[in-house]
Design a protein around this motif. Structure first.
Motif, PDB file in Angstrom:
ATOM      1  N   LEU A   1     -10.379  -1.732  11.020  1.00  0.00           N
ATOM      2  CA  LEU A   1     -10.058  -1.248   9.679  1.00  0.00           C
ATOM      3  C   LEU A   1      -8.573  -0.922   9.576  1.00  0.00           C
ATOM      4  CD1 LEU A   1     -11.379  -0.383   6.963  1.00  0.00           C
ATOM      5  CD2 LEU A   1     -11.506   1.908   7.927  1.00  0.00           C
ATOM      6  N   ASP A   2      -8.081  -0.243  10.572  1.00  0.00           N
ATOM      7  CA  ASP A   2      -6.664   0.115  10.606  1.00  0.00           C
ATOM      8  C   ASP A   2      -5.788  -1.130  10.716  1.00  0.00           C
ATOM      9  OD1 ASP A   2      -4.479   1.902  10.712  1.00  0.00           O
ATOM     10  OD2 ASP A   2      -4.427   1.709  12.897  1.00  0.00           O
TER      11      ASP A   2
ATOM     12  N   THR B   1      -6.096  -3.622   7.548  1.00  0.00           N
ATOM     13  CA  THR B   1      -5.506  -3.069   6.329  1.00  0.00           C
ATOM     14  C   THR B   1      -3.984  -3.071   6.419  1.00  0.00           C
ATOM     15  OG1 THR B   1      -7.450  -1.691   6.017  1.00  0.00           O
ATOM     16  CG2 THR B   1      -5.490  -1.079   4.788  1.00  0.00           C
ATOM     17  N   CYS B   2      -3.469  -2.690   7.573  1.00  0.00           N
ATOM     18  CA  CYS B   2      -2.014  -2.682   7.752  1.00  0.00           C
ATOM     19  C   CYS B   2      -1.450  -4.099   7.745  1.00  0.00           C
ATOM     20  CB  CYS B   2      -1.644  -1.973   9.043  1.00  0.00           C
ATOM     21  SG  CYS B   2      -1.963  -0.200   8.987  1.00  0.00           S
TER      22      CYS B   2
ATOM     23  N   ARG C   1      -1.369  -3.047   3.002  1.00  0.00           N
ATOM     24  CA  ARG C   1      -1.917  -2.018   2.130  1.00  0.00           C
ATOM     25  C   ARG C   1      -2.100  -0.722   2.898  1.00  0.00           C
ATOM     26  NH1 ARG C   1      -7.135  -4.657   0.457  1.00  0.00           N
ATOM     27  NH2 ARG C   1      -6.544  -6.470   1.620  1.00  0.00           N
ATOM     28  N   GLU C   2      -2.204   0.359   2.169  1.00  0.00           N
ATOM     29  CA  GLU C   2      -2.508   1.661   2.765  1.00  0.00           C
ATOM     30  C   GLU C   2      -3.760   2.263   2.166  1.00  0.00           C
ATOM     31  OE1 GLU C   2       0.772   4.328   2.993  1.00  0.00           O
ATOM     32  OE2 GLU C   2       2.040   2.871   4.017  1.00  0.00           O
ATOM     33  N   HIS C   3      -4.532   1.438   1.442  1.00  0.00           N
ATOM     34  CA  HIS C   3      -5.790   1.888   0.857  1.00  0.00           C
ATOM     35  C   HIS C   3      -6.872   0.836   1.164  1.00  0.00           C
ATOM     36  CE1 HIS C   3      -3.066   4.452  -1.412  1.00  0.00           C
ATOM     37  NE2 HIS C   3      -4.117   5.232  -1.686  1.00  0.00           N
ATOM     38  N   VAL C   4      -8.082   1.305   1.382  1.00  0.00           N
ATOM     39  CA  VAL C   4      -9.246   0.438   1.515  1.00  0.00           C
ATOM     40  C   VAL C   4     -10.054   0.660   0.249  1.00  0.00           C
ATOM     41  CG1 VAL C   4     -11.299  -0.086   2.863  1.00  0.00           C
ATOM     42  CG2 VAL C   4      -9.220   0.729   4.002  1.00  0.00           C
ATOM     43  N   SER C   5     -10.062  -0.346  -0.598  1.00  0.00           N
ATOM     44  CA  SER C   5     -10.571  -0.182  -1.978  1.00  0.00           C
ATOM     45  C   SER C   5      -9.760   0.930  -2.621  1.00  0.00           C
ATOM     46  CB  SER C   5     -12.073   0.092  -1.986  1.00  0.00           C
ATOM     47  OG  SER C   5     -12.751  -1.026  -1.475  1.00  0.00           O
TER      48      SER C   5
ATOM     49  N   LEU D   1      -6.258   4.932   3.605  1.00  0.00           N
ATOM     50  CA  LEU D   1      -6.588   4.405   4.935  1.00  0.00           C
ATOM     51  C   LEU D   1      -6.910   5.516   5.920  1.00  0.00           C
ATOM     52  CD1 LEU D   1      -6.867   2.092   6.913  1.00  0.00           C
ATOM     53  CD2 LEU D   1      -4.398   2.192   7.278  1.00  0.00           C
TER      54      LEU D   1
ATOM     55  N   CYS E   1      -0.442   2.220  10.198  1.00  0.00           N
ATOM     56  CA  CYS E   1       0.563   1.217   9.842  1.00  0.00           C
ATOM     57  C   CYS E   1       1.934   1.507  10.437  1.00  0.00           C
ATOM     58  CB  CYS E   1       0.660   1.063   8.323  1.00  0.00           C
ATOM     59  SG  CYS E   1      -0.868   0.551   7.553  1.00  0.00           S
TER      60      CYS E   1
END
Length: 133
Positions: A38-39, A42-43, A47-51, A55, A131
């Motif tokens: 996930l980390d 996403t990075c 992005r710094e948001h999941v949906s 994060l 990130c």
């Protein structure tokens, strides 16, 4: 004269015993498959948001939820171990009780190991800022 447990009681007890034995392993596997990827993913996407979830909160949940599941599994294994120890000390010689006691001991030690792994993995994921790079 004693009566044996009914089929629903046996099913519930069996499922609880297997949760006590395997719950920590399944929670650790879920933690391993969710937290780090996930980390990283996403990075990598920038992005710094999941949906709509930040994060850090998603990673925190990916650590805490498996930890709580493992603690619950540890408590169930401990409860089974204590109850079967009580039955054994009362003089009951039943192979099912002995087998349940052995599985409970395995569950206690395995859950302690998996809880340690989840906590240490969680510390590593949560201490490093997401990130960074």
């Amino acid at each position: 004269m004693t009566t044996g447990p009914g089929p629903h009681t046996r099913l519930a007890g069996g499922l609880l015993l297997w949760y006590g034995v395997l719950g920590g392993a399944v929670a650790w596997a879920a933690h391993l498959l969710v937290a780090w990827p996930l980390d990283e993913l996403t990075c990598a996407a920038g992005r710094e948001h999941v949906s709509a979830v930040p994060l850090w909160l998603a990673v925190w949940l990916a650590v805490v939820i498996p930890g709580v599941v493992t603690v619950g599994s540890l408590l169930v294994a401990t409860l089974v171990w204590r109850r079967t120890a009580r039955a054994s000390s009362a003089g009951a010689e039943d192979r099912a009780v002995d087998r349940s006691r052995m599985l409970a001991v395995v569950g206690v030690w395995a859950n302690l190991l998996f809880l340690t792994i989840i906590v240490l993995g969680g510390v590593a994921v949560l201490v490093f800022p997401p990130c960074q790079g």
